[in-house]
Scaffold this motif. Structure first.
Motif, mmCIF file in Angstrom:
data_model
loop_
_atom_site.group_PDB
_atom_site.id
_atom_site.type_symbol
_atom_site.label_atom_id
_atom_site.label_comp_id
_atom_site.label_asym_id
_atom_site.label_seq_id
_atom_site.Cartn_x
_atom_site.Cartn_y
_atom_site.Cartn_z
ATOM 1 N N SER A 163 0.830 -1.202 0.000
ATOM 2 C CA SER A 163 0.000 0.000 0.000
ATOM 3 C C SER A 163 0.864 1.252 0.000
ATOM 4 C CB SER A 163 -0.906 0.000 1.242
ATOM 5 O OG SER A 163 -1.700 1.171 1.300
ATOM 6 N N ASP A 164 0.389 2.262 -0.705
ATOM 7 C CA ASP A 164 0.985 3.594 -0.642
ATOM 8 C C ASP A 164 0.286 4.334 0.488
ATOM 9 O OD1 ASP A 164 2.091 6.049 -0.991
ATOM 10 O OD2 ASP A 164 1.413 6.349 -3.047
ATOM 11 N N GLY A 165 0.931 4.390 1.635
ATOM 12 C CA GLY A 165 0.298 5.011 2.791
ATOM 13 C C GLY A 165 -0.886 4.204 3.285
ATOM 14 N N PHE A 166 -2.001 4.914 3.538
ATOM 15 C CA PHE A 166 -3.207 4.268 4.060
ATOM 16 C C PHE A 166 -4.142 3.755 2.960
ATOM 17 C CE2 PHE A 166 -1.899 7.057 7.532
ATOM 18 C CZ PHE A 166 -2.137 6.282 8.669
ATOM 19 N N GLN A 167 -3.740 3.871 1.704
ATOM 20 C CA GLN A 167 -4.661 3.639 0.601
ATOM 21 C C GLN A 167 -5.391 2.298 0.670
ATOM 22 O OE1 GLN A 167 -5.543 5.970 -1.674
ATOM 23 N NE2 GLN A 167 -4.251 7.365 -0.493
ATOM 24 N N ASN A 168 -4.681 1.237 0.952
ATOM 25 C CA ASN A 168 -5.280 -0.106 0.933
ATOM 26 C C ASN A 168 -5.491 -0.696 2.324
ATOM 27 O OD1 ASN A 168 -5.140 -0.015 -1.904
ATOM 28 N ND2 ASN A 168 -3.064 -0.859 -1.892
ATOM 29 N N LEU A 169 -5.363 0.130 3.353
ATOM 30 C CA LEU A 169 -5.401 -0.398 4.721
ATOM 31 C C LEU A 169 -6.801 -0.340 5.326
ATOM 32 C CD1 LEU A 169 -2.180 0.983 6.441
ATOM 33 C CD2 LEU A 169 -2.501 -1.112 5.148
ATOM 34 N N PRO A 170 -7.157 -1.346 6.116
ATOM 35 C CA PRO A 170 -8.387 -1.262 6.897
ATOM 36 C C PRO A 170 -8.194 -0.279 8.046
ATOM 37 C CG PRO A 170 -7.187 -3.242 7.473
ATOM 38 C CD PRO A 170 -6.440 -2.623 6.329
ATOM 39 N N PRO A 171 -9.289 0.163 8.664
ATOM 40 C CA PRO A 171 -9.165 1.145 9.751
ATOM 41 C C PRO A 171 -8.347 0.631 10.931
ATOM 42 C CG PRO A 171 -11.416 1.066 8.955
ATOM 43 C CD PRO A 171 -10.694 -0.086 8.311
ATOM 44 N N ALA A 172 -7.599 1.556 11.537
ATOM 45 C CA ALA A 172 -6.852 1.290 12.764
ATOM 46 C C ALA A 172 -7.073 2.474 13.692
ATOM 47 C CB ALA A 172 -5.372 1.112 12.456
ATOM 48 N N ALA A 188 -4.780 10.077 2.528
ATOM 49 C CA ALA A 188 -5.371 8.947 3.249
ATOM 50 C C ALA A 188 -6.893 8.955 3.146
ATOM 51 C CB ALA A 188 -4.957 8.994 4.713
ATOM 52 N N PRO A 189 -7.517 7.807 2.872
ATOM 53 C CA PRO A 189 -8.978 7.736 2.880
ATOM 54 C C PRO A 189 -9.549 7.885 4.285
ATOM 55 C CG PRO A 189 -8.022 5.556 2.540
ATOM 56 C CD PRO A 189 -6.885 6.535 2.479
ATOM 57 N N TYR A 190 -8.746 7.629 5.286
ATOM 58 C CA TYR A 190 -9.110 7.862 6.687
ATOM 59 C C TYR A 190 -7.803 8.072 7.449
ATOM 60 C CZ TYR A 190 -7.057 3.602 8.482
ATOM 61 O OH TYR A 190 -6.152 2.651 8.844
ATOM 62 N N LEU A 191 -7.922 8.672 8.624
ATOM 63 C CA LEU A 191 -6.766 8.790 9.521
ATOM 64 C C LEU A 191 -7.182 8.298 10.901
ATOM 65 C CD1 LEU A 191 -5.283 12.273 8.506
ATOM 66 C CD2 LEU A 191 -4.150 10.055 8.259
ATOM 67 N N PRO A 192 -6.312 7.579 11.593
ATOM 68 C CA PRO A 192 -6.664 7.037 12.909
ATOM 69 C C PRO A 192 -6.727 8.113 13.982
ATOM 70 C CG PRO A 192 -4.384 6.563 12.407
ATOM 71 C CD PRO A 192 -4.960 7.174 11.165
ATOM 72 N N ARG A 193 -7.263 7.717 15.131
ATOM 73 C CA ARG A 193 -7.405 8.663 16.241
ATOM 74 C C ARG A 193 -6.045 9.068 16.798
ATOM 75 N NH1 ARG A 193 -8.280 8.409 21.838
ATOM 76 N NH2 ARG A 193 -8.148 6.138 21.843
ATOM 77 N N LYS A 194 -5.088 8.142 16.804
ATOM 78 C CA LYS A 194 -3.760 8.431 17.349
ATOM 79 C C LYS A 194 -2.704 8.211 16.276
ATOM 80 C CE LYS A 194 -4.991 7.069 22.078
ATOM 81 N NZ LYS A 194 -4.636 6.193 23.226
ATOM 82 N N LEU A 195 -1.695 9.069 16.287
ATOM 83 C CA LEU A 195 -0.581 8.958 15.353
ATOM 84 C C LEU A 195 0.741 9.101 16.102
ATOM 85 C CD1 LEU A 195 -1.683 11.165 12.306
ATOM 86 C CD2 LEU A 195 -1.310 8.692 12.259
ATOM 87 N N VAL A 196 1.703 8.280 15.726
ATOM 88 C CA VAL A 196 3.085 8.451 16.175
ATOM 89 C C VAL A 196 3.912 8.683 14.911
ATOM 90 C CG1 VAL A 196 5.045 7.430 17.377
ATOM 91 C CG2 VAL A 196 2.710 6.939 18.159
ATOM 92 N N LEU A 197 4.541 9.840 14.828
ATOM 93 C CA LEU A 197 5.243 10.257 13.620
ATOM 94 C C LEU A 197 6.724 10.458 13.923
ATOM 95 C CD1 LEU A 197 2.649 13.002 12.597
ATOM 96 C CD2 LEU A 197 2.667 10.602 11.872
ATOM 97 N N GLN A 198 7.570 9.949 13.044
ATOM 98 C CA GLN A 198 9.009 10.146 13.225
ATOM 99 C C GLN A 198 9.605 10.593 11.895
ATOM 100 O OE1 GLN A 198 12.325 7.895 12.561
ATOM 101 N NE2 GLN A 198 12.783 10.073 12.791
#
Length: 228
Positions: A72-81, A101-111
Protein backbone atom coordinates in the motif's frame (compact mmCIF):
# COMPACT_ATOMS: atom_id res chain seq x y z
CA UNK A 1 15.70 -3.33 17.21
CA UNK A 2 17.98 -0.35 16.69
CA UNK A 3 18.23 2.48 19.23
CA UNK A 4 16.04 4.64 16.99
CA UNK A 5 13.32 2.00 16.69
CA UNK A 6 13.41 1.32 20.43
CA UNK A 7 12.83 5.01 21.18
CA UNK A 8 9.94 5.13 18.71
CA UNK A 9 8.45 1.97 20.23
CA UNK A 10 8.37 3.59 23.69
CA UNK A 11 5.82 6.05 22.34
CA UNK A 12 3.33 3.55 20.90
CA UNK A 13 0.19 3.69 23.08
CA UNK A 14 -2.11 0.77 23.88
CA UNK A 15 -4.73 0.30 21.18
CA UNK A 16 -6.99 -2.27 19.57
CA UNK A 17 -5.59 -2.13 16.03
CA UNK A 18 -2.10 -0.82 15.31
CA UNK A 19 -1.02 0.14 11.78
CA UNK A 20 2.66 0.30 10.84
CA UNK A 21 2.67 2.37 7.66
CA UNK A 22 5.85 1.84 5.66
CA UNK A 23 6.81 -0.91 8.08
CA UNK A 24 10.13 -1.91 6.44
CA UNK A 25 11.25 -5.06 8.35
CA UNK A 26 8.28 -4.99 10.74
CA UNK A 27 10.27 -4.81 13.97
CA UNK A 28 7.98 -2.34 15.73
CA UNK A 29 4.79 -4.18 14.77
CA UNK A 30 6.35 -7.35 16.14
CA UNK A 31 7.26 -5.64 19.43
CA UNK A 32 3.77 -4.11 19.73
CA UNK A 33 2.15 -7.54 19.45
CA UNK A 34 4.75 -9.31 21.60
CA UNK A 35 4.17 -6.86 24.46
CA UNK A 36 0.39 -6.82 24.10
CA UNK A 37 0.07 -3.15 23.25
CA UNK A 38 -2.41 -4.01 20.50
CA UNK A 39 -4.88 -6.83 19.92
CA UNK A 40 -3.97 -6.95 16.25
CA UNK A 41 -1.78 -5.17 13.71
CA UNK A 42 -1.76 -4.26 10.06
CA UNK A 43 1.53 -3.70 8.29
CA UNK A 44 2.14 -2.07 4.95
CA UNK A 45 4.89 -1.00 2.62
CA UNK A 46 4.90 0.37 -0.90
CA UNK A 47 7.64 -2.17 -1.69
CA UNK A 48 6.51 -5.80 -1.91
CA UNK A 49 10.10 -6.95 -1.25
CA UNK A 50 10.28 -5.02 2.01
CA UNK A 51 6.86 -6.27 3.00
CA UNK A 52 7.96 -9.87 2.43
CA UNK A 53 10.70 -9.37 5.06
CA UNK A 54 8.16 -8.06 7.56
CA UNK A 55 5.80 -10.96 6.77
CA UNK A 56 8.59 -13.42 7.53
CA UNK A 57 9.24 -11.77 10.90
CA UNK A 58 5.52 -11.73 11.76
CA UNK A 59 4.61 -15.08 10.19
CA UNK A 60 3.22 -16.56 13.42
CA UNK A 61 0.93 -13.57 14.02
CA UNK A 62 -0.15 -13.62 10.37
CA UNK A 63 -0.96 -17.32 10.64
CA UNK A 64 -3.04 -16.73 13.78
CA UNK A 65 -4.94 -13.86 12.16
CA UNK A 66 -3.62 -11.17 14.50
CA UNK A 67 -1.61 -9.46 11.76
CA UNK A 68 -2.42 -8.69 8.15
CA UNK A 69 -0.05 -7.34 5.49
CA UNK A 70 -0.84 -5.00 2.61
CA UNK A 71 1.17 -3.57 -0.27
CA UNK A 72 0.00 0.00 0.00
CA UNK A 73 0.99 3.59 -0.64
CA UNK A 74 0.30 5.01 2.79
CA UNK A 75 -3.21 4.27 4.06
CA UNK A 76 -4.66 3.64 0.60
CA UNK A 77 -5.28 -0.11 0.93
CA UNK A 78 -5.40 -0.40 4.72
CA UNK A 79 -8.39 -1.26 6.90
CA UNK A 80 -9.16 1.14 9.75
CA UNK A 81 -6.85 1.29 12.76
CA UNK A 82 -7.08 3.40 15.90
CA UNK A 83 -3.32 4.06 16.11
CA UNK A 84 -0.72 4.30 13.36
CA UNK A 85 3.02 4.77 13.11
CA UNK A 86 4.63 6.58 10.18
CA UNK A 87 8.40 6.67 10.61
CA UNK A 88 11.65 6.95 8.70
CA UNK A 89 10.39 9.31 5.99
CA UNK A 90 10.72 13.01 5.35
CA UNK A 91 8.14 15.27 6.92
CA UNK A 92 6.77 16.32 3.54
CA UNK A 93 6.33 12.66 2.52
CA UNK A 94 4.40 12.00 5.75
CA UNK A 95 2.22 15.04 5.01
CA UNK A 96 1.49 13.63 1.53
CA UNK A 97 0.49 10.29 3.07
CA UNK A 98 -1.85 12.04 5.49
CA UNK A 99 -3.39 14.24 2.81
CA UNK A 100 -4.11 11.30 0.52
CA UNK A 101 -5.37 8.95 3.25
CA UNK A 102 -8.98 7.74 2.88
CA UNK A 103 -9.11 7.86 6.69
CA UNK A 104 -6.77 8.79 9.52
CA UNK A 105 -6.66 7.04 12.91
CA UNK A 106 -7.41 8.66 16.24
CA UNK A 107 -3.76 8.43 17.35
CA UNK A 108 -0.58 8.96 15.35
CA UNK A 109 3.09 8.45 16.17
CA UNK A 110 5.24 10.26 13.62
CA UNK A 111 9.01 10.15 13.22
CA UNK A 112 10.09 12.45 10.40
CA UNK A 113 13.69 12.38 9.18
CA UNK A 114 13.51 16.06 8.18
CA UNK A 115 11.04 18.97 7.90
CA UNK A 116 9.59 18.27 11.34
CA UNK A 117 8.37 21.87 11.56
CA UNK A 118 6.15 21.53 8.50
CA UNK A 119 4.76 18.24 9.77
CA UNK A 120 3.85 19.70 13.17
CA UNK A 121 1.94 22.54 11.53
CA UNK A 122 0.12 20.20 9.17
CA UNK A 123 -0.82 17.71 11.91
CA UNK A 124 -2.55 20.49 13.87
CA UNK A 125 -4.33 21.73 10.74
CA UNK A 126 -5.46 18.16 10.08
CA UNK A 127 -7.22 18.08 13.45
CA UNK A 128 -4.61 16.61 15.80
CA UNK A 129 -3.46 17.70 19.23
CA UNK A 130 0.25 17.20 19.87
CA UNK A 131 0.79 15.33 23.14
CA UNK A 132 4.54 14.87 23.04
CA UNK A 133 7.14 16.18 20.61
CA UNK A 134 10.83 15.84 21.35
CA UNK A 135 14.32 15.27 19.95
CA UNK A 136 16.29 12.14 20.78
CA UNK A 137 19.77 10.86 19.97
CA UNK A 138 20.24 7.34 18.60
CA UNK A 139 22.78 5.56 16.46
CA UNK A 140 24.90 8.67 16.01
CA UNK A 141 22.07 10.95 14.85
CA UNK A 142 19.36 13.27 16.16
CA UNK A 143 15.70 12.57 15.42
CA UNK A 144 12.28 13.97 16.29
CA UNK A 145 9.22 12.00 17.36
CA UNK A 146 5.73 13.55 17.41
CA UNK A 147 2.88 11.85 19.28
CA UNK A 148 -0.62 13.16 18.64
CA UNK A 149 -4.30 12.33 18.85
CA UNK A 150 -7.50 13.80 17.49
CA UNK A 151 -8.30 17.16 19.08
CA UNK A 152 -7.93 20.91 18.76
CA UNK A 153 -4.53 22.49 19.22
CA UNK A 154 -2.64 25.71 18.60
CA UNK A 155 1.13 25.87 18.16
CA UNK A 156 3.31 28.83 18.94
CA UNK A 157 6.02 29.65 16.38
CA UNK A 158 8.60 28.18 18.77
CA UNK A 159 6.65 24.95 19.20
CA UNK A 160 6.18 24.59 15.46
CA UNK A 161 9.89 25.08 14.79
CA UNK A 162 11.41 23.10 17.65
CA UNK A 163 8.75 20.88 19.24
CA UNK A 164 6.51 21.47 22.24
CA UNK A 165 8.25 19.12 24.66
CA UNK A 166 11.65 20.48 23.64
CA UNK A 167 10.59 24.04 24.40
CA UNK A 168 8.99 23.22 27.74
CA UNK A 169 11.37 20.62 29.11
CA UNK A 170 14.63 21.12 27.19
CA UNK A 171 15.67 17.43 27.16
CA UNK A 172 19.40 16.76 27.00
CA UNK A 173 19.35 15.53 23.38
CA UNK A 174 17.58 18.68 22.21
CA UNK A 175 20.05 20.93 24.02
CA UNK A 176 22.96 18.99 22.54
CA UNK A 177 21.44 19.32 19.07
CA UNK A 178 21.02 23.07 19.57
CA UNK A 179 24.68 23.37 20.60
CA UNK A 180 25.74 21.43 17.50
CA UNK A 181 23.54 23.56 15.26
CA UNK A 182 24.90 26.76 16.79
CA UNK A 183 28.46 25.54 16.28
CA UNK A 184 27.78 24.94 12.58
CA UNK A 185 26.34 28.44 12.22
CA UNK A 186 29.47 29.97 13.80
CA UNK A 187 31.72 27.87 11.55
CA UNK A 188 29.89 29.18 8.50
CA UNK A 189 30.24 32.74 9.79
CA UNK A 190 34.00 32.29 10.25
CA UNK A 191 34.89 30.10 7.32
CA UNK A 192 33.39 31.71 4.25
CA UNK A 193 33.77 34.97 2.41
CA UNK A 194 30.60 36.64 3.56
CA UNK A 195 29.43 40.20 3.65
CA UNK A 196 29.39 41.66 7.13
CA UNK A 197 25.59 41.64 7.02
CA UNK A 198 25.47 37.90 6.23
CA UNK A 199 28.10 37.17 8.86
CA UNK A 200 25.96 38.91 11.49
CA UNK A 201 22.95 36.86 10.38
CA UNK A 202 24.78 33.57 10.99
CA UNK A 203 26.09 34.78 14.35
CA UNK A 204 22.57 35.85 15.38
CA UNK A 205 21.26 32.40 14.46
CA UNK A 206 24.03 30.77 16.49
CA UNK A 207 23.19 32.91 19.51
CA UNK A 208 19.53 31.99 19.19
CA UNK A 209 20.27 28.26 19.10
CA UNK A 210 22.65 28.66 22.05
CA UNK A 211 19.81 30.12 24.12
CA UNK A 212 17.75 26.99 23.44
CA UNK A 213 20.74 24.89 24.51
CA UNK A 214 20.40 26.26 28.04
CA UNK A 215 18.41 24.43 30.71
CA UNK A 216 15.09 26.08 31.68
CA UNK A 217 15.27 28.27 34.77
CA UNK A 218 12.99 25.94 36.77
CA UNK A 219 15.26 22.95 36.08
CA UNK A 220 18.31 24.92 37.16
CA UNK A 221 16.46 25.96 40.33
CA UNK A 222 15.47 22.36 41.08
CA UNK A 223 19.08 21.28 40.59
CA UNK A 224 20.35 23.89 43.03
CA UNK A 225 17.74 22.88 45.61
CA UNK A 226 18.70 19.22 45.26
CA UNK A 227 22.36 20.10 45.79
CA UNK A 228 21.59 22.10 48.92
Amino acid sequence: MTERLNEIFKNIPACRTFADVGCDHGYIARAVLDEGRAERAVISDISEKCLDKACALLSDYISSGRCKAFVSDGFQNLPPADCALIAGMGGEEIIKIMKEAPYLPRKLVLQPMKKSDKLRVYAVKAGYKILKDYTFFAGGGYYDVVVCERGEDVLTEEEAEFGRTNIKERPAAFRAFMRLTAKKQREIARGQRLSEERRREFIARAERFERYAEEPADQLKDGRENDA
